[in-house]
Motif scaffolding. Structure first.
Motif, PDB file in Angstrom:
ATOM      1  N   UNK A  41       0.844  -1.204   0.000  1.00 22.48           N
ATOM      2  CA  UNK A  41       0.000   0.000   0.000  1.00 22.48           C
ATOM      3  C   UNK A  41       0.875   1.249   0.000  1.00 22.48           C
ATOM      4  N   UNK A  42       0.400   2.285  -0.706  1.00 23.46           N
ATOM      5  CA  UNK A  42       1.254   3.458  -0.938  1.00 23.46           C
ATOM      6  C   UNK A  42       0.776   4.752  -0.287  1.00 23.46           C
ATOM      7  N   UNK A  48      -3.326   3.889   3.358  1.00 26.85           N
ATOM      8  CA  UNK A  48      -2.510   3.154   4.319  1.00 26.85           C
ATOM      9  C   UNK A  48      -1.169   2.867   3.655  1.00 26.85           C
ATOM     10  N   UNK A  49      -0.139   2.597   4.437  1.00 23.00           N
ATOM     11  CA  UNK A  49       1.223   2.370   3.931  1.00 23.00           C
ATOM     12  C   UNK A  49       1.744   1.039   4.456  1.00 23.00           C
ATOM     13  N   UNK A  68       2.435 -14.091  -3.449  1.00 21.72           N
ATOM     14  CA  UNK A  68       1.340 -13.437  -4.165  1.00 21.72           C
ATOM     15  C   UNK A  68       1.316 -11.971  -3.716  1.00 21.72           C
ATOM     16  N   UNK A  69       1.814 -11.077  -4.572  1.00 20.92           N
ATOM     17  CA  UNK A  69       1.983  -9.678  -4.172  1.00 20.92           C
ATOM     18  C   UNK A  69       0.874  -8.815  -4.776  1.00 20.92           C
ATOM     19  N   UNK A  70       0.118  -8.174  -3.903  1.00 21.93           N
ATOM     20  CA  UNK A  70      -1.048  -7.360  -4.267  1.00 21.93           C
ATOM     21  C   UNK A  70      -0.670  -5.888  -4.147  1.00 21.93           C
ATOM     22  N   UNK A  71      -0.487  -5.246  -5.298  1.00 22.09           N
ATOM     23  CA  UNK A  71      -0.095  -3.839  -5.316  1.00 22.09           C
ATOM     24  C   UNK A  71      -1.324  -2.945  -5.216  1.00 22.09           C
ATOM     25  N   UNK A  72      -1.422  -2.191  -4.128  1.00 24.70           N
ATOM     26  CA  UNK A  72      -2.457  -1.156  -4.025  1.00 24.70           C
ATOM     27  C   UNK A  72      -1.712   0.171  -4.110  1.00 24.70           C
ATOM     28  N   UNK A  73      -1.146   0.413  -5.312  1.00 16.02           N
ATOM     29  CA  UNK A  73      -0.303   1.584  -5.540  1.00 16.02           C
ATOM     30  C   UNK A  73      -0.634   2.182  -6.904  1.00 16.02           C
ATOM     31  N   UNK A  74      -0.338   3.456  -7.053  1.00 20.86           N
ATOM     32  CA  UNK A  74      -0.508   4.156  -8.327  1.00 20.86           C
ATOM     33  C   UNK A  74       0.523   5.292  -8.406  1.00 20.86           C
TER      34      UNK A  74
END
Ligand code: DX5
Ligand code: ZN
Length: 228
Positions: A41-42, A48-49, A68-74
Motif C-alpha cells: 500500500x502506498x 494506508x502504507x 502473491x503480491x497485491x499492489x495497491x499503488x498508483x
C-alpha cells in the motif's frame, strides 16, 4: 506454478506480527497455507502504507510456496521490475490504478511473473473483459482496499459473471477481504479458487501457538470445499 482450480488459501501477512515476519511466514506455511499474500500500500491509491520492494525481498527468503503480491499503488508500471527482483511469483495491479492496464499486464508477464488484476467493489467486471488473454489471475475485492479486518461486501453476482467470462482460460479467481468459514463458501460456489484471509487466519494464534493458524486455515478450506 502449475494451474488448477483447486481451493487455495492465501493468508495475508497484513494480519501477522510486523516485528516477526520470518517466523510468521514459516508458521502459516507449516500449517497449510498454499500461497502467501503480501499487501503493498502506498498511502495514495489507498489510505494506508505498508511494504516497499526491500521488505518484500526479505519475505521472499522465507516463502517456500507462492508469493502473491497485491499492489495497491498508483502508478504501477515504474515499480514492476523492482517487485520482480524482490521475488514475486504473482504480481497484481488494480484496474483502477491507471489508464493502461493492458500495458501493465504485458509488462508483468514480460518481467517473468504471473499477471494479476484486482477489481474494487465499485468497479464493473467488464473493465477487465479485454485483458483476460494476458491475465493469470483476477482478484475480486470484497472490501474497499486499505485495511484488514473489514466487513465482507457481497460480490457473488460479479464472481459468477467473471467465471462465465473466463470460460476455459487458465485464469485464477481470487477473493480478497472478509473471507472466513461463513463467506468463503459463497465465493467458492460462485467460481473462486484462491481465498485471501488475514484476520480469519491469524485470529487467536501466534508463532508460539501455530496450530491455531492451522485450524483457522483448515476451517476456511473445508467450508469452501463443501460448497463445490
Ligand atoms: C485489504 C487487503 C487484504 C486484507 C484482507 O486491503 O488487500 O488482503 O489484508 O484482510 P481480511 O482477511 O482481514 O479482510
Ligand atoms: Zn490483498
Amino acid at each position: 506454478m502449475t494451474f488448477d482450480r483447486s481451493i487455495k488459501i492465501a493468508p495475508s501477512i497484513l494480519s501477522a506480527d510486523f516485528a516477526d515476519f520470518g517466523r510468521e511466514i514459516q508458521a502459516i506455511e507449516a500449517q497449510g497455507a498454499d500461497w502467501v499474500h503480501v499487501d503493498v500500500m502506498d498511502g495514495h491509491f489507498v489510505p494506508n502504507l505498508t511494504f516497499g520492494p526491500p521488505a518484500v525481498a526479505a519475505f521472499r527468503k522465507h516463502v517456500k510456496t507462492v508469493m502473491d503480491v497485491h499492489l495497491m499503488i498508483s502508478p504501477v508500471d515504474s515499480y514492476i521490475d523492482a517487485y520482480a527482483q524482490a521475488g514475486a511469483d504473482v504480481l497484481t495491479a488494480h484496474v483502477e490504478a491507471g489508464p493502461h492496464i493492458h500495458r501493465t499486464m504485458q509488462a508483468i508477464r514480460a518481467a517473468g511473473m504471473k499477471s494479476g488484476v484486482a477489481v474494487n467493489p465499485g468497479t464493473p467486471i467488464e473493465a477487465i473483459e479485454h485483458i483476460l488473454d494476458i491475465t493469470d489471475l483476477v482478484c475480486i475485492m470484497t472490501v474497499n482496499p486499505g485495511f484488514g479486518g473489514q466487513k465482507y461486501i457481497d460480490m457473488t453476482a460479479k464472481v459468477r459473471k467473471l467465471r462465465a467470462m473466463i470460460g476455459d482460460r487458465p485464469v485464477h479467481i481470487e477473493i480478497d477481504g472478509g473471507m472466513d468459514p461463513k463467506t468463503a463458501p459463497l465465493m467458492a460456489a460462485a467460481g473462486a479458487d484462491v481465498f485471501v484471509a488475514g484476520s480469519a487466519v491469524f485470529k487467536g494464534g501466534s508463532v508460539s501457538t501455530p496450530e491455531v493458524y492451522g485450524a483457522n486455515i483448515a476451517a476456511i478450506r473445508a467450508a469452501a470445499q463443501a460448497a463445490l
